[in-house]
Design an enzyme around this catalytic site. Structure first.
Site, mmCIF file in Angstrom:
data_model
loop_
_atom_site.group_PDB
_atom_site.id
_atom_site.type_symbol
_atom_site.label_atom_id
_atom_site.label_comp_id
_atom_site.label_asym_id
_atom_site.label_seq_id
_atom_site.Cartn_x
_atom_site.Cartn_y
_atom_site.Cartn_z
ATOM 1 N N ASP A 147 17.408 -1.913 -3.074
ATOM 2 C CA ASP A 147 16.037 -1.715 -2.593
ATOM 3 C C ASP A 147 15.115 -2.410 -3.604
ATOM 4 O OD1 ASP A 147 13.806 -0.539 -1.289
ATOM 5 O OD2 ASP A 147 13.773 1.040 -2.793
ATOM 6 N N GLU A 156 -1.371 5.837 -3.296
ATOM 7 C CA GLU A 156 -2.632 6.543 -2.998
ATOM 8 C C GLU A 156 -3.392 6.869 -4.275
ATOM 9 O OE1 GLU A 156 -2.260 8.619 1.255
ATOM 10 O OE2 GLU A 156 -1.718 9.923 -0.411
ATOM 11 N N THR A 182 14.321 -4.588 1.676
ATOM 12 C CA THR A 182 13.068 -3.863 1.419
ATOM 13 C C THR A 182 12.229 -3.751 2.677
ATOM 14 O OG1 THR A 182 11.036 -3.887 0.109
ATOM 15 C CG2 THR A 182 11.980 -6.026 0.635
ATOM 16 N N ASP A 226 9.033 -3.999 2.378
ATOM 17 C CA ASP A 226 7.791 -4.635 1.936
ATOM 18 C C ASP A 226 7.537 -5.971 2.641
ATOM 19 O OD1 ASP A 226 5.508 -4.586 0.424
ATOM 20 O OD2 ASP A 226 6.565 -4.059 -1.412
ATOM 21 N N LYS A 249 18.816 -1.347 7.221
ATOM 22 C CA LYS A 249 19.472 -1.507 5.926
ATOM 23 C C LYS A 249 20.947 -1.135 6.046
ATOM 24 C CE LYS A 249 15.481 -0.614 2.875
ATOM 25 N NZ LYS A 249 15.003 0.138 1.717
ATOM 26 N N ASP A 268 16.266 4.221 -4.451
ATOM 27 C CA ASP A 268 15.681 5.403 -5.098
ATOM 28 C C ASP A 268 14.988 6.347 -4.135
ATOM 29 O OD1 ASP A 268 12.310 4.702 -5.985
ATOM 30 O OD2 ASP A 268 13.534 3.622 -4.561
#
EC number: 7.6.2.1
Length: 1120
Positions: free
Chosen positions: A402, A492, A668, A670, A789, A810
């Protein structure tokens, strides 16, 4: 009665709060639910023996030895049933004791939980009870820092606003505080009398294991009033195992108890993973089983050929009985075959299994004890959840990692933002842009003041951050230095801190209001009406707030891919430039949008949300549809950039893994640009790596997506085939090819490949894609859903050759790939401990993967491979002389060794040295293994357990077995070996063979040992001393339980003969000579290699020094 483990629970359950009926006229029938007992143990006193024995005899080797034992009991065999029964029962008893002890620990832990004290409110009084006595419907009081005894619906707390703070560290490892809310109708019930007056029912779904999902509603009944219904969600449910924090006490009603709590449902086992070494053991076992059967067949056949001569069959001194004469020949042959099987059965090493179990179990402690894998920050080291896969760490070919929190720190820092296309960033020169509190700002053009303020208000309001600490004075928090922002997401907190830096400070919640301090230090209050929570599918979150002037606003923040389609298209371009540039720099980007709602809009939205929240069936789907409608036609304000730094030594670790021959894939969720820059920073992609892209960008328009994908796949495939030589079966590392290739693919393209449309003719997408992936040195998969994944891992895992895969992550979104891979590694990160809890191994940081694989994995594999080969070798040495002996005793099944030696050989005489070796051996020291990753390649592809080394060990065992037997046999040509002319007999013959055997196999291990400790010395020389002591002891006493005293003083007489001593020493030397010669030859070759390497480096350096000298000479001449 509903019990734990019930599959596919359907429908709902109704819980009566405090067991009170809704009206006095209704008859209350107590419902049947599970009690609150937790049972994590496997056995009870009554079923331990049958259940444990059944599980152990499911193992082929144990079952085989049981059959052999029964044959010895039933059939008249040459050896006593004790010889195979004792080793078998030793293995069974040791395993049973280990499993029994582990289960006793579970029983003890269960008892501790079940007998803990809790307070239940009954008839307005607190009653103290054991936790196991809680029933569904009981009202439970929990005080600060206590753990919730079951799953409770939160009714009221000591705080007037009905809020409590909880940590769920024992469930998902998240140590940050989570905020839970009571239904507003019950928040005032803060005493035992008040809570006892509550008449309500709770309707909720049946128990299910998802920690983050809950659907229910509470119906509150008041006298002479209409009942009030309120929706219940995960924010109202307090889970068993969570701990109450920063709140004096709470009241809650039990909805799920015992084995139906979410915690219990989550701990119901993972699928068992098996290592490649176990498969090799089974293959070798089959070979040795064939050797055993063939030996028994040869001896049975030769026995009946030999007995075809009547004199041999029935000599005058050994007449047959009538029963023997009347027995069917076939039956006699069968019993003889079984007798030979029993005689030779020690070639199958039953004790190997218990030694392997002990080696794995004890060896796993070395990982947990490794000080270099201890992290000072979290005060934790590595954790081993399963010791069955230690050696698999030395065989990894593919690493799937990841990005966020694994390669990066998941420690967010606000870098910059852009508003209406204008960039705002910390800098050098002071400007009159934002009024700010800490440091100067640089601005690049400037947005309108009202837009700046709107953007910062959005950052202050659109989140789920809470404030911990600080003092409340007249409703205002003072002493801001003591504040800590707490949230389940580090992003956040970074955004709220970013807004604070620019003059807008979030001051926390007060009842239904959020308070913000603006640039003029004025306090603004916003009524929080709805939170549209973030989820991985929508990839955004929103809040609906009402200003003090009565305006309804919706603020939304999320990934650009989920925000851009929902805002005015003419607003996108100016922000998109900044978002893409920030992503290229490796920052995490979020876009911020807003929308003003009219009173009518809000009323409609409120009604829809309230209705969906009350639904018990398909609540999430209904909510998702409404969220989709609400978050449309918004206006884009700007975007933020947050930095997530690369973890310490992450780049060096990836480089080391690649040098070791592993292929590293980053999976990922992202953005592509962010992930790509992280891959360059972590050296996954080198500057000379040619990148092949299969992304939405390269796919083009939606009409021809599949055609375009097919074209690209074929183009990349052709390019890779040209560059890669066809005969390079398994390319270990990029230095073997002229050009490195990297592949980038995103989630939407992957779903096209894995799930092509029905009418698509391109069914071979998957195989072409797989070939491209396997030829690339590194792969980046971005915008991945958790399930994708796992699909990627499964796809590689099932390719030809079944390469060993490792997944490391994680967060909760990595659990699916961790469970899918051969080896799953969790990082004890900031996204909770779900990954660490579901993994096989957990480490504090990504950098620890280097030592775990290159040192621990390498050594574990070498040790266990040697252990397995050594066990088969020493048992072949043991049983081959027994087979040869049959040729000299008329195939009469006469044992060569005494029963005590047969029994003790594997249990006592040769077991401890190999166990110590398999735990402590370091053929190369740990520092060298860690610093030179190429050494890992030497053991790849299960190199030490292939057929070639196996045949070498088998040859060695056969050679030594022949030397033992025939060496002693030629010594016995003159049977008078004592000075007084006494003759040695067959038991002395067998004892000499056995003595040579025990000394040779033990000294062979001493020759193989490269890393000597006091423990190795103790067990090796101690085992030999014990054998000598035992032999004197066993033959020195007349044992009353033995029918024949055949070993009486045999060993003592044997050692008085000088010839015997000479023979033993000579035979040990001859047996070990091939091994000694091999060691000498290897050392010579290594010395020669070192010498030639040194010469090559010397000549290279001299060549380098010659060139400048020549240049200098010419330049000198030209000057003259």
């Amino acid at each position: 009665k509903l019990c734990a483990g019930e599959e596919k629970r359907v429908g709902t359950r109704t819980v009566f709060v405090g067991h009170r009926p809704v009206s006095e006229t209704d008859a209350y029938v107590e419902q049947k639910f599970c009690d609150n007992r937790i049972v994590s143990s496997k056995y009870t006193v009554w079923n331990f023996l049958p259940k444990n024995l059944f599980e152990q005899f499911r193992r082929i080797a144990n079952f085989y030895f049981l059959i052999i034992f029964l044959v010895q009991v039933i059939v008249d065999t040459p050896t006593s049933p004790v010889t195979s029964g004792l080793p078998l029962f030793f293995v069974i008893i040791v395993t049973a004791i280990k499993q029994g002890y582990e289960d006793w620990l579970r029983h003890r832990a269960d008892k501790e939980v079940n007998k803990s004290s809790v307070f239940i409110v009954e008839n307005a009084k607190q009653v103290k009870k054991h936790s196991e006595k809680i029933k569904v419907g009981d009202i439970v009081e929990v005080k600060a820092d206590e753990t919730f005894p079951c799953d409770l619906i939160f009714l009221a707390s000591s705080n007037d606003d009905g809020i409590c703070y909880v940590t769920t560290a024992s469930l998902d490892g998240e140590s940050n505080f989570k905020t839970h809310y009571a239904v507003r109708d019950t928040t005032g019930l803060q005493t035992d009398d008040d809570i006892d007056s509550l008449t309500a029912t709770i309707e909720c779904e049946q128990p299910q294991p998802d920690l983050y999902k809950f659907v229910g509603r509470i119906n509150i009944y008041r006298s002479n009033q209409e009942p009030v219904a309120r929706s219940l969600g995960p924010e109202n449910l307090l889970l068993k195992g969570s701990t109450l924090k920063n709140t004096k006490k709470i009241y809650g009603v039990a909805v799920y108890t015992g084995m139906e709590t979410k915690m219990a449902l989550n701990y119901q086992g993972k699928s068992q993973k098996r290592s490649a070494v176990e498969k090799s053991i089974n293959a070798f076992l089959v070979v040795y089983l064939c050797i055993l059967v063939s030996k028994a067949t040869v001896c049975t056949t030769l026995k009946y050929i030999w007995q075809s001569n009547p004199f041999n069959d029935e000599p005058w001194y050994n007449q047959k009985t009538i029963k023997e004469r009347d027995t069917f020949k076939i039956l006699r042959m069968f019993t003889d075959f079984l007798s030979f099987m029993v005689l030779f059965n020690f070639i199958i090493p039953v004790s190997m299994y218990v030694t392997v179990e002990m080696q794995k179990f004890l060896g796993s402690f070395f990982i947990a004890w490794d000080k270099e894998m201890y992290d000072e920050e979290i005060k934790e080291g590595a954790l081993v959840n399963t010791s069955d896969l230690n050696e698999e760490l030395g065989q990894v070919e593919y690493v799937f990692t990841d990005k966020t929190g694994t390669l990066t720190e998941n420690s967010m820092k606000f870098i910059e933002c852009c508003i209406d296309g204008h960039k705002y960033k910390d800098g050098i020169s002071e400007v009159d842009g934002f009024s700010h509190t800490d440091g100067p700002l640089r601005y690049y053009g400037k947005a309108e003041k009202c837009r700046e303020e709107l953007f910062l208000r959005a950052l202050c309001l659109c989140h789920t951050v809470q404030i911990k600490g600080g003092d409340n004075v007249d409703g205002l928090r003072v002493n801001q230095e003591c504040w800590t922002y707490i949230s389940s997401s580090p992003d956040e907190i970074a955004l709220v801190k970013g807004a604070k830096k620019y003059g807008f400070t979030f001051l926390g919640h007060e009842a239904d209001y959020m308070k913000v301090q603006n640039q003029k230090n004025e306090i603004e209050k916003y009524q929080l009406l709805h939170v549209l929570n973030f989820d991985p599918v929508r990839r955004r979150m929103s809040v609906i707030v009402k200003t003090s002037t009565g305006i309804f606003l919706l603020f939304c923040k999320g990934a650009d891919s989920s925000i851009f389609p929902r805002v005015q298209q003419d607003e996108i371009q100016q922000t998109k430039v900044h978002v893409e540039r920030n992503a290229m720099d490796g920052y995490r980007t979020l876009c911020v949008a807003f929308k003003e709602l009219t009173q009518e809009d809000y009323k409609k939205i409120n009604d829809q949300l309230s209705e969906a929240k009350m639904a018990l069936q398909d609540r999430e789907e209904k909510m998702a549809r409404i969220f989709d409608d609400i978050e449309a036609d918004m206006h884009l304000i700007g975007a933020t950039a947050v930095e997530d730094r690369l973890q310490e030594h992450a780049a060096e670790t990836i480089e080391a893994l690649q040098t070791a021959g592993m292929k590293v894939w980053v999976l990922t969720g992202d953005k592509m640009e962010t992930a790509k820059s992280t891959c360059y920073a972590s050296r996954l992609f080198q500057t000379n790596t040619e990148l092949l892209e299969l992304t939405t960008k390269t796919m083009g328009d939606s009409d021809r997506k599949e055609e375009r994908l097919h074209e690209l796949l074929l183009e990349y495939h052709k390019k890779l085939l040209q560059d890669f030589p066809k005969n390079s079966g398994k390319l270990k590392r990029s230095w073997t090819v002229s050009q490195e290739y990297g592949l980038i693919i995103d989630g939407s393209t992957l779903s096209l490949i894995l799930n092509p449309s029905q009418d698509s003719s391109s069914s071979n997408y998957k195989s072409i894609f797989l070939q491209i992936c396997l030829k690339c040195t590194s792969v980046l998969c971005c915008r991945m859903a958790p399930l994708q994944k796992a699909q990627i891992v499964r796809m590689v895992k099932n390719t030809k050759g079944n390469p060993i895969t490792l997944s490391i992550g994680d967060g909760a979104n990595d659990v699916s790939m961790i469970l899918e891979a051969h080896v799953g590694i969790g990082i004890k990160g900031k996204e909770g401990r779900q990954a660490a809890r579901n993994s096989d191994y957990a480490v504090p940081k990504f950098k620890h993967l280097r030592k775990l694989l290159l040192a621990h994995g390498h050594l574990y594999y070498v040790r266990i491979a040697h252990l397995v080969q050594y066990f088969f070798y020493k048992n072949l040495c043991f049983i081959l002389p027994q087979f040869l002996y049959q040729f000299f005793c008329g195939f009469s099944q006469q044992p060569l060794y005494d029963a005590a030696y047969l029994t003790m050989y594997n249990i006592c005489f040769t077991s401890l040295p190999i166990l110590a070796y398999s735990l402590l051996e370091q053929h190369i020291n740990i520092e060298t293994l860690t610093s030179d990753p190429r050494l890992y390649m030497k053991i790849s592809d299960n190199a030490m357990l292939q057929w070639k080394p196996f045949l070498y060990w088998t040859f060695l065992g056969s050679f030594e077995g022949l030397v033992f037997f025939f060496g002693v046999y030629f010594l016995f040509q003159n049977s008078s070996l004592e000075h007084n002319g006494k003759v040695f007999g067959n038991w002395t013959f067998g004892t000499i063979v056995f003595t040579v055997l025990v000394f040779t196999v033990t000294l062979k291990l001493a020759l193989d040992t490269r890393f000597w400790t006091w423990m190795n010395h103790f067990v090796i020389w101690g085992s030999l001393a014990f054998y000598v002591f035992f032999s004197f002891f066993w033959g020195g006493i007349i044992w009353p339980f033995l029918k024949q005293q055949r070993m009486y003083f045999v060993f003592a007489h044997m050692v008085t003969s000088v010839s015997t001593w000479l023979a033993i020493v000579l035979l040990i030397f001859i047996s070990l000579s091939p091994e000694i010669l091999l060691v000498v030859f290897k050392n010579k070759v290594q010395r020669r290699k070192k010498l030639s390497n040194r010469k090559a480096s010397d000549s290279l350096s001299s060549r380098r020094s010659v060139r400048p000298l020549l240049l200098r000479t010419f330049s000198d001449e030209s000057n003259v």
